[in-house]
Design a protein around this motif. Structure first.
Motif, PDB file in Angstrom:
ATOM      1  N   TRP A  96      30.490  19.215   6.170  1.00  0.00           N
ATOM      2  CA  TRP A  96      30.627  18.072   7.069  1.00  0.00           C
ATOM      3  C   TRP A  96      29.378  17.203   7.145  1.00  0.00           C
ATOM      4  CZ3 TRP A  96      35.260  16.801   8.919  1.00  0.00           C
ATOM      5  CH2 TRP A  96      36.239  17.785   9.008  1.00  0.00           C
ATOM      6  N   VAL A  97      29.627  15.905   7.241  1.00  0.00           N
ATOM      7  CA  VAL A  97      28.605  14.910   7.600  1.00  0.00           C
ATOM      8  C   VAL A  97      29.131  14.178   8.827  1.00  0.00           C
ATOM      9  CG1 VAL A  97      27.412  12.800   6.901  1.00  0.00           C
ATOM     10  CG2 VAL A  97      27.813  14.628   5.231  1.00  0.00           C
ATOM     11  N   VAL A  98      28.316  14.079   9.883  1.00  0.00           N
ATOM     12  CA  VAL A  98      28.771  13.465  11.133  1.00  0.00           C
ATOM     13  C   VAL A  98      27.791  12.392  11.579  1.00  0.00           C
ATOM     14  CG1 VAL A  98      30.084  15.482  11.888  1.00  0.00           C
ATOM     15  CG2 VAL A  98      27.665  15.274  12.533  1.00  0.00           C
ATOM     16  N   CYS A  99      28.312  11.418  12.315  1.00  0.00           N
ATOM     17  CA  CYS A  99      27.497  10.311  12.811  1.00  0.00           C
ATOM     18  C   CYS A  99      28.016   9.873  14.171  1.00  0.00           C
ATOM     19  CB  CYS A  99      27.535   9.133  11.833  1.00  0.00           C
ATOM     20  SG  CYS A  99      26.569   7.699  12.381  1.00  0.00           S
ATOM     21  N   ALA A 100      27.091   9.610  15.095  1.00  0.00           N
ATOM     22  CA  ALA A 100      27.416   8.981  16.374  1.00  0.00           C
ATOM     23  C   ALA A 100      26.715   7.633  16.406  1.00  0.00           C
ATOM     24  CB  ALA A 100      26.956   9.854  17.539  1.00  0.00           C
ATOM     25  N   ILE A 101      27.422   6.602  16.834  1.00  0.00           N
ATOM     26  CA  ILE A 101      26.855   5.258  16.860  1.00  0.00           C
ATOM     27  C   ILE A 101      27.349   4.533  18.102  1.00  0.00           C
ATOM     28  CG2 ILE A 101      28.730   4.340  15.400  1.00  0.00           C
ATOM     29  CD1 ILE A 101      26.582   2.476  14.122  1.00  0.00           C
ATOM     30  N   GLY A 102      26.443   3.813  18.759  1.00  0.00           N
ATOM     31  CA  GLY A 102      26.812   3.118  19.983  1.00  0.00           C
ATOM     32  C   GLY A 102      25.682   2.243  20.476  1.00  0.00           C
ATOM     33  N   SER A 103      25.694   1.933  21.764  1.00  0.00           N
ATOM     34  CA  SER A 103      24.705   1.021  22.339  1.00  0.00           C
ATOM     35  C   SER A 103      23.682   1.724  23.217  1.00  0.00           C
ATOM     36  CB  SER A 103      25.420  -0.061  23.163  1.00  0.00           C
ATOM     37  OG  SER A 103      26.216   0.529  24.172  1.00  0.00           O
ATOM     38  N   SER A 104      23.746   3.050  23.323  1.00  0.00           N
ATOM     39  CA  SER A 104      22.794   3.829  24.114  1.00  0.00           C
ATOM     40  C   SER A 104      22.221   4.944  23.256  1.00  0.00           C
ATOM     41  CB  SER A 104      23.479   4.422  25.351  1.00  0.00           C
ATOM     42  OG  SER A 104      24.014   3.400  26.166  1.00  0.00           O
ATOM     43  N   PRO A 105      21.012   5.434  23.584  1.00  0.00           N
ATOM     44  CA  PRO A 105      20.427   6.522  22.798  1.00  0.00           C
ATOM     45  C   PRO A 105      21.391   7.694  22.652  1.00  0.00           C
ATOM     46  CG  PRO A 105      18.794   5.632  24.292  1.00  0.00           C
ATOM     47  CD  PRO A 105      20.088   4.956  24.639  1.00  0.00           C
ATOM     48  N   VAL A 106      21.472   8.213  21.441  1.00  0.00           N
ATOM     49  CA  VAL A 106      22.459   9.248  21.141  1.00  0.00           C
ATOM     50  C   VAL A 106      21.872  10.237  20.142  1.00  0.00           C
ATOM     51  CG1 VAL A 106      23.509   7.906  19.267  1.00  0.00           C
ATOM     52  CG2 VAL A 106      24.871   9.629  20.462  1.00  0.00           C
ATOM     53  N   GLY A 107      22.294  11.480  20.265  1.00  0.00           N
ATOM     54  CA  GLY A 107      21.936  12.510  19.298  1.00  0.00           C
ATOM     55  C   GLY A 107      23.161  13.330  18.970  1.00  0.00           C
ATOM     56  N   ILE A 108      23.250  13.770  17.733  1.00  0.00           N
ATOM     57  CA  ILE A 108      24.410  14.554  17.302  1.00  0.00           C
ATOM     58  C   ILE A 108      23.928  15.692  16.420  1.00  0.00           C
ATOM     59  CG2 ILE A 108      24.861  13.136  15.254  1.00  0.00           C
ATOM     60  CD1 ILE A 108      27.880  13.508  15.831  1.00  0.00           C
ATOM     61  N   ASP A 109      24.597  16.840  16.539  1.00  0.00           N
ATOM     62  CA  ASP A 109      24.233  17.968  15.682  1.00  0.00           C
ATOM     63  C   ASP A 109      25.476  18.775  15.350  1.00  0.00           C
ATOM     64  OD1 ASP A 109      22.112  19.516  14.357  1.00  0.00           O
ATOM     65  OD2 ASP A 109      22.774  21.124  15.672  1.00  0.00           O
ATOM     66  N   ILE A 110      25.611  19.140  14.080  1.00  0.00           N
ATOM     67  CA  ILE A 110      26.677  20.022  13.628  1.00  0.00           C
ATOM     68  C   ILE A 110      26.035  21.193  12.902  1.00  0.00           C
ATOM     69  CG2 ILE A 110      27.044  18.764  11.445  1.00  0.00           C
ATOM     70  CD1 ILE A 110      30.058  19.477  11.775  1.00  0.00           C
ATOM     71  N   GLU A 111      26.550  22.382  13.150  1.00  0.00           N
ATOM     72  CA  GLU A 111      26.043  23.588  12.514  1.00  0.00           C
ATOM     73  C   GLU A 111      27.211  24.474  12.125  1.00  0.00           C
ATOM     74  OE1 GLU A 111      22.908  24.087  11.823  1.00  0.00           O
ATOM     75  OE2 GLU A 111      21.993  22.510  13.069  1.00  0.00           O
ATOM     76  N   GLU A 112      27.055  25.147  10.996  1.00  0.00           N
ATOM     77  CA  GLU A 112      28.026  26.150  10.598  1.00  0.00           C
ATOM     78  C   GLU A 112      27.717  27.448  11.327  1.00  0.00           C
ATOM     79  OE1 GLU A 112      30.091  27.890   6.512  1.00  0.00           O
ATOM     80  OE2 GLU A 112      28.318  26.608   6.388  1.00  0.00           O
ATOM     81  N   ILE A 113      28.741  28.061  11.919  1.00  0.00           N
ATOM     82  CA  ILE A 113      28.538  29.296  12.666  1.00  0.00           C
ATOM     83  C   ILE A 113      28.156  30.407  11.690  1.00  0.00           C
ATOM     84  CG2 ILE A 113      29.609  31.012  14.173  1.00  0.00           C
ATOM     85  CD1 ILE A 113      31.521  28.777  15.094  1.00  0.00           C
ATOM     86  N   ALA A 114      27.023  31.042  11.952  1.00  0.00           N
ATOM     87  CA  ALA A 114      26.517  32.098  11.075  1.00  0.00           C
ATOM     88  C   ALA A 114      25.986  33.228  11.950  1.00  0.00           C
ATOM     89  CB  ALA A 114      25.421  31.536  10.169  1.00  0.00           C
ATOM     90  N   SER A 115      25.362  34.206  11.324  1.00  0.00           N
ATOM     91  CA  SER A 115      24.783  35.296  12.094  1.00  0.00           C
ATOM     92  C   SER A 115      23.542  34.795  12.829  1.00  0.00           C
ATOM     93  CB  SER A 115      24.418  36.448  11.160  1.00  0.00           C
ATOM     94  OG  SER A 115      23.465  36.023  10.200  1.00  0.00           O
ATOM     95  N   CYS A 116      23.223  35.437  13.933  1.00  0.00           N
ATOM     96  CA  CYS A 116      22.003  35.118  14.669  1.00  0.00           C
ATOM     97  C   CYS A 116      21.449  36.415  15.233  1.00  0.00           C
ATOM     98  CB  CYS A 116      22.270  34.095  15.779  1.00  0.00           C
ATOM     99  SG  CYS A 116      23.520  34.608  16.965  1.00  0.00           S
ATOM    100  N   ASP A 117      20.184  36.668  14.967  1.00  0.00           N
ATOM    101  CA  ASP A 117      19.594  37.921  15.433  1.00  0.00           C
ATOM    102  C   ASP A 117      18.912  37.725  16.781  1.00  0.00           C
ATOM    103  OD1 ASP A 117      17.108  36.708  14.928  1.00  0.00           O
ATOM    104  OD2 ASP A 117      17.011  37.554  12.910  1.00  0.00           O
ATOM    105  N   ASP A 118      18.444  38.821  17.330  1.00  0.00           N
ATOM    106  CA  ASP A 118      17.838  38.785  18.658  1.00  0.00           C
ATOM    107  C   ASP A 118      16.566  37.940  18.672  1.00  0.00           C
ATOM    108  OD1 ASP A 118      17.940  40.118  21.458  1.00  0.00           O
ATOM    109  OD2 ASP A 118      15.865  40.429  20.806  1.00  0.00           O
ATOM    110  N   GLY A 119      15.793  38.015  17.597  1.00  0.00           N
ATOM    111  CA  GLY A 119      14.561  37.233  17.538  1.00  0.00           C
ATOM    112  C   GLY A 119      14.828  35.742  17.563  1.00  0.00           C
ATOM    113  N   MET A 120      15.855  35.308  16.841  1.00  0.00           N
ATOM    114  CA  MET A 120      16.225  33.898  16.842  1.00  0.00           C
ATOM    115  C   MET A 120      16.676  33.464  18.231  1.00  0.00           C
ATOM    116  SD  MET A 120      19.141  32.008  14.500  1.00  0.00           S
ATOM    117  CE  MET A 120      18.474  32.772  13.031  1.00  0.00           C
TER     118      MET A 120
END
Length: 233
Positions: A96-120
């Protein structure tokens, strides 16, 4: 605000890549050619084309007049233009490639669900978030962690802070689809919404105004190709 998602799976670059590269500046092509993996190349190409198509669609600018700059923390913006109200942000992961666009400050993030350890988890999550993380089973932990990770990334990108802001200065509580945000570093309001492109990914958007669309506009790579030819010529 508009949110777009392009799925690059099943794209056929051999048929389209040379045609599409003519719409991108030479210095960007050089950066693309330094990418060793074809998947990285296609994601970066799709991201560049997508934001150019959306800017041309929303403004009077022609593609050749679009010049991007970046802030000190890496957030892109349009250089030398009179469209001070135009804000945008991009993210990509996996298919995936994603984009948010508008007239106010915006941030967008997409991540693939993967493993995550306790340290992370300890590094990314606040004390309260980590306590909730520890109460969940393994499958729930992964989903919860990437919910929070994309929310945090979208916030940092919306305010243009990059990773300069410690992640434990703000936190989230998630309950029945409601996103509660605690901000201990400046007290300014921020608003969030999550979308679900498919079961393998988490997608979060942050803005300084609560004006999110009801849904994401999905494009195939073929649709991006067609719109590039239509708007970027």
């Amino acid at each position: 605000m508009e949110i777009y998602a392009v799925k690059i799976a099943r794209a056929n670059p051999e048929q389209s890549i040379n045609k599409l590269l003519q719409y991108i500046p030479a210095q960007k092509i050089e950066k693309l050619n330094r990418l060793r993996r074809q998947e990285d190349f296609m994601r970066s190409l799709a991201a560049e084309l997508l934001i150019r198509v959306l800017i041309v669609k929303r403004t009077s600018l022609r593609n050749e007049a679009i010049v991007f700059g970046t802030t000190q923390f890496g957030k892109p913006f349009l250089r030398e233009h009179s469209l001070d109200s135009l804000e945008f942000n991009l993210s990509h992961a996996g298919e995936w490639v994603v984009c948010a666009i508008g007239s106010s400050p915006v941030g967008i993030d997409i991540e693939e669900i993967a493993s995550c350890d306790d340290g992370m988890a300890r590094h990314v999550l606040s004390d309260e978030e980590y306590m909730q993380f520890c109460r969940k089973d393994e499958v729930e932990r992964r989903a919860y962690f990437f919910d929070l990770w994309t929310l945090k990334e979208s916030y940092l990108k919306a305010i243009g802070a990059g990773l300069s802001l410690p992640l434990n200065l703000f936190s989230f509580a998630l309950s029945d689809g409601e996103i509660m945000f605690r901000n201990d570093h400046n007290g300014e309001a921020a608003y969030f919404k999550q979308f679900h492109p498919d079961d393998k990914y988490k997608l979060s958007v942050c803005s300084t105004v609560d004006l999110f669309p009801e849904c994401v506009t999905f494009w195939s790579f073929d649709r991006l190709y067609e719109n590039s030819l239509l708007f970027l010529n």
